[in-house]
Design an enzyme around this catalytic site. Structure first.
Site, PDB file in Angstrom:
ATOM      1  N   ALA A  10      -8.830  31.715 -82.947  1.00  0.00           N
ATOM      2  CA  ALA A  10      -8.081  31.030 -81.832  1.00  0.00           C
ATOM      3  C   ALA A  10      -7.238  31.987 -81.018  1.00  0.00           C
ATOM      4  CB  ALA A  10      -7.661  29.871 -82.642  1.00  0.00           C
ATOM      5  N   ALA A  11      -6.174  32.410 -81.848  1.00  0.00           N
ATOM      6  CA  ALA A  11      -5.130  32.911 -80.953  1.00  0.00           C
ATOM      7  C   ALA A  11      -5.790  34.430 -80.492  1.00  0.00           C
ATOM      8  CB  ALA A  11      -3.988  33.381 -81.708  1.00  0.00           C
ATOM      9  N   GLU A  32     -12.527  41.991 -85.114  1.00  0.00           N
ATOM     10  CA  GLU A  32     -12.471  40.907 -86.112  1.00  0.00           C
ATOM     11  C   GLU A  32     -13.036  41.456 -87.312  1.00  0.00           C
ATOM     12  OE1 GLU A  32     -11.558  37.831 -86.342  1.00  0.00           O
ATOM     13  OE2 GLU A  32     -12.903  37.798 -88.325  1.00  0.00           O
ATOM     14  N   SER A  38     -14.236  33.504 -82.617  1.00  0.00           N
ATOM     15  CA  SER A  38     -14.182  32.295 -81.756  1.00  0.00           C
ATOM     16  C   SER A  38     -14.621  30.919 -82.503  1.00  0.00           C
ATOM     17  CB  SER A  38     -14.631  32.339 -80.404  1.00  0.00           C
ATOM     18  OG  SER A  38     -14.508  31.380 -79.831  1.00  0.00           O
ATOM     19  N   CYS A  42     -10.989  24.035 -87.767  1.00  0.00           N
ATOM     20  CA  CYS A  42     -10.678  22.695 -87.836  1.00  0.00           C
ATOM     21  C   CYS A  42     -12.061  21.761 -88.104  1.00  0.00           C
ATOM     22  CB  CYS A  42      -9.744  22.068 -86.877  1.00  0.00           C
ATOM     23  SG  CYS A  42      -8.427  22.923 -86.678  1.00  0.00           S
ATOM     24  N   TYR A  61     -17.661  30.645 -78.861  1.00  0.00           N
ATOM     25  CA  TYR A  61     -18.319  31.728 -77.921  1.00  0.00           C
ATOM     26  C   TYR A  61     -18.799  32.837 -78.888  1.00  0.00           C
ATOM     27  CZ  TYR A  61     -15.759  29.591 -73.794  1.00  0.00           C
ATOM     28  OH  TYR A  61     -15.449  28.693 -73.002  1.00  0.00           O
ATOM     29  N   ARG A  70     -16.645  38.382 -69.654  1.00  0.00           N
ATOM     30  CA  ARG A  70     -15.544  38.487 -69.597  1.00  0.00           C
ATOM     31  C   ARG A  70     -15.121  40.148 -69.545  1.00  0.00           C
ATOM     32  NH1 ARG A  70     -12.249  33.688 -70.576  1.00  0.00           N
ATOM     33  NH2 ARG A  70     -13.806  31.998 -70.372  1.00  0.00           N
ATOM     34  N   ASP A 264      -1.853  31.823 -86.497  1.00  0.00           N
ATOM     35  CA  ASP A 264      -1.405  31.513 -87.972  1.00  0.00           C
ATOM     36  C   ASP A 264      -0.580  32.546 -88.757  1.00  0.00           C
ATOM     37  OD1 ASP A 264      -2.746  29.203 -87.262  1.00  0.00           O
ATOM     38  OD2 ASP A 264      -4.533  29.635 -88.839  1.00  0.00           O
ATOM     39  N   TYR A 406      -0.560  -1.063 -70.462  1.00  0.00           N
ATOM     40  CA  TYR A 406      -1.139  -2.336 -70.951  1.00  0.00           C
ATOM     41  C   TYR A 406      -2.364  -2.824 -70.336  1.00  0.00           C
ATOM     42  CZ  TYR A 406      -1.031  -7.362 -71.619  1.00  0.00           C
ATOM     43  OH  TYR A 406      -1.515  -8.596 -71.768  1.00  0.00           O
TER      44      TYR A 406
END
Lengths: 428, 428
Positions: A10-11, A32, A38, A42, A61, A70, A264, A406
């Site tokens: 993630a980060a 990595e 990526s 969760c 990704y 990218r 994390d 409401y």
């Protein structure tokens, strides 16, 4: 200019993508250690449950996407062994050296089960990576276990218990402390326990599991021992905070100039206590990663911090918290006052469901400092309103007068949030 | 001490109940012109639809309840003709005079259809009271109309159209202006139009209906001409604001000492524009009524104002707004910038639905000044987060870093709210 990012979940990937957006000419390399990047960790419980049928759906990704779209180089299966900051080099486990001008450390966290006897047995699992989840899924399919013990009642433990129960297993959760979901709040824990019991999952608090060898269950899931991965950072001279995670400023820069950290492995500011905290969550990782990436690329972004918002589904009911419970607030030095009410999520004539809201304020400043919401519908929206109020440092009297939407299909005219605020006003 | 409350629906009954709570010895009398009190007018469309089967379900409390449980005297069918403030008396239409020490005016609003030719025909309806809804329900049952024209695309018009379509009628909505749901926002109105068309309801904008005599429909519902009931107040010397509704201070006191006003007859402060506004809604009526009641009983409560939050369900999809659209913000003197994005309410692997979020900021202050959310799930919670941010005068960069709850059953890791904020940051 060369930017190296250690960690591609993630980060790390948020940081790399953001850096590219700000600087089209930067050389960006992501290293990595694992086989995929990526992915939405969760989502793993929902793959175990069987709702998500293919683990590849959790991968947002691919390295190819980042390379082509990218111009970000991604190397998987590339664990880093050391950071040689004086030479601006990272050293891979293969011995290869890679130069950087800017470095982002996004090494994440791990489930450290080394302290638990028997944790290496084949029927014992953690639930942190896609490989973990695939191994668990294969075990469910091939071995057809009928009973499971879950060690720990944090998010992962509770979500794993839910997923296994939906697979038909008899599940027992063992929690060493007295509380569930890390919330020091007896009423909240009782609500968690009742919801679990309604679905035939037993929660046994006050039971510490030091060995899984004596546990007579077909499978065991360990949801404790989560720790930030800071070894290579610490060895390189990066400052580690009191929480045990990497310390940064609000630009996500560490004590080493040009070295950033996010996700994390990093502590962040708690906006209610104004102290560093370590609450590893995907949302924080993504946001802080984005800020680290921007600043590493020469931008000037700030990550102010978090208010500790979280939500977990237990058999369809949302259990959500933000800020501090009364007990936690007291430990943080506040003089807390809490009020808990039960309201309805919609007007009774329209249906809806029971919704429990607790709000906590500080007696001297009258500021809201925490809250929780339990409900079948609208719990996510309601905890987010509390989160916004905590971030804005709202007082109870301001919260009580909030102009909430409401309409019978969505909410009652007196939203449970406002009823809780009225109750809290009486207690203050 | 005698407190008289004119009007026994939302604001009036909230005021009376709150006054009783603060002062056990106050003599409290509520005068209601109609036959019932304390009903949820916002529930009327769901009674017309047939979802709410008995109109009595919409009545929250009876006069007997207030008499017995709160010692509040309630007289129904008791219209007031004048307020003789110098003598501290209200005069009923029967001629009876009742003395007060404190007075709360909660006379509400009405649907003024006097300007529409043919509006008194038996197939023409408004939808403001339980009697209106019961007459409409009886007409549907007995006359089995097959086509309906709805005049006006405000909340009542849209909700009536939804309810009639669900009864099988072919429905056309006529709107004199160019926009739906009072939101000057072409994209928002297009989304409303598309959702209506998906359910075979036609929205015809730019068509002013001055006479219903030529409309070839089996029934006509008039959802325009809503006006505050201020005649008896104005005649008594109570100041009327530029909006046409009663002006009060933030304690809900009028220019006459001891005379308070709240609810649909009253204007309130718009917290974004800092100008008085008249947006008659049940939530505001209840909250402001409560404050009026507290202060009439000697308390010191404040009603700061509203941010214009609203939500309407159109065939199950929430259309929610808060603050100002770009066009409305410009008219209010801001230099607005807007960004609109489409996100998903949950991670794609979990399901969820498309969610459109627009955020509007003021270019010079970078403050959020409005937003809208369209979605099948979570629209209510998301507009409330925007409402909280508007009330707290949050800047876009603060909103962008909000710690919103994340878990696949509830929301994606990048909530559509945050994606919209990121987009808005690029535009600023």
């Amino acid at each position: 200019m060369a930017l190296v990012v250690i960690g591609g979940v993630a980060a790390g990937m948020s940081a790399a993508a953001r850096a590219r957006r700000l600087d089209a000419n930067l050389d960006i390399l992501v290293l990595e250690k694992g086989p995929v990047i990526s992915y939405g960790a969760c989502g793993l419980p929902y793959f175990v449950e069987g709702r998500v049928t293919d683990a590849s759906q959790l991968i947002v990704y691919t390295p190819e996407y980042f390379r082509k779209e990218r111009r970000i180089e991604v190397r998987t299966n590339s664990p880093v062994s050391t950071i040689a900051h004086p030479r601006r080099e990272v050293v891979l486990q293969t011995g290869e050296r890679i130069r950087y001008d800017r470095l982002i450390i996004a090494t994440g966290a791990q489930c450290d089960i080394s302290g638990i006897v028997g944790a290496d047995a084949p029927h014992v699992f953690t639930l942190h990576t896609i490989a973990d989840a695939e191994r668990m899924r294969a075990f469910l399919r091939e071995r057809r276990p009928r009973t499971a013990a879950v060690v720990g009642s944090g998010y992962i433990g509770i979500e794993a218990a839910d997923a296994l129960r939906r697979n038909g297993l008899a599940v027992t959760i063992f929690e060493a402390g007295g509380h569930a979901l890390l919330r020091e709040d007896a009423a909240f824990t009782e609500a968690v326990r009742k919801q679990l019991e309604r679905h035939k999952v037993e929660l046994r608090t006050g039971v510490r599991i030091a060995s899984v060898e004596d546990l007579q269950y077909d499978m065991v899931v360990i949801g404790i021992g989560f720790k930030p991965n800071v070894t290579i950072a610490a060895e390189a001279g990066v400052e580690i905070g009191r929480t045990g995670a990497i310390r940064t400023d609000d630009r996500m820069e560490t004590n080493l100039r040009g070295v950033y950290a996010a996700g994390d492995c990093t502590e962040v500011q708690h906006l209610v206590s104004r102290r560093p905290t370590w609450i590893p969550l995907g949302t924080t990782a993504n946001k802080a990663g984005r800020v680290a990436g921007a600043n590493a690329a020469g931008g000037r972004d700030r990550f102010p911090g978090i208010v500790g918002t979280s939500i977990v589904s237990i058999f369809g009911t949302g259990f959500a918290t933000a800020g501090f419970s009364v007990a936690q607030a007291r430990a943080e030095g506040f003089s807390p006052v809490g009020a808990r009410i039960e309201g309805n999520s919609k007007p009774r004539y329209y249906g809806g469901s029971k919704t429990t809201v607790e709000l906590v304020a500080d007696r001297s400043t009258r500021r809201l400092i925490g809250g929780s919401v339990i409900g079948d519908d609208g719990a996510g929206g309601r905890i987010n309103v509390i989160a916004a109020a905590l971030q804005a440092e709202m007082k109870v009297e301001e919260f009580e007068q909030m102009d909430l939407a409401y309409s019978p299909p969505f909410a009652p005219v007196w939203d449970p949030l406002l009823i809780a605020a009225q109750q809290l006003m009486k207690e203050l």
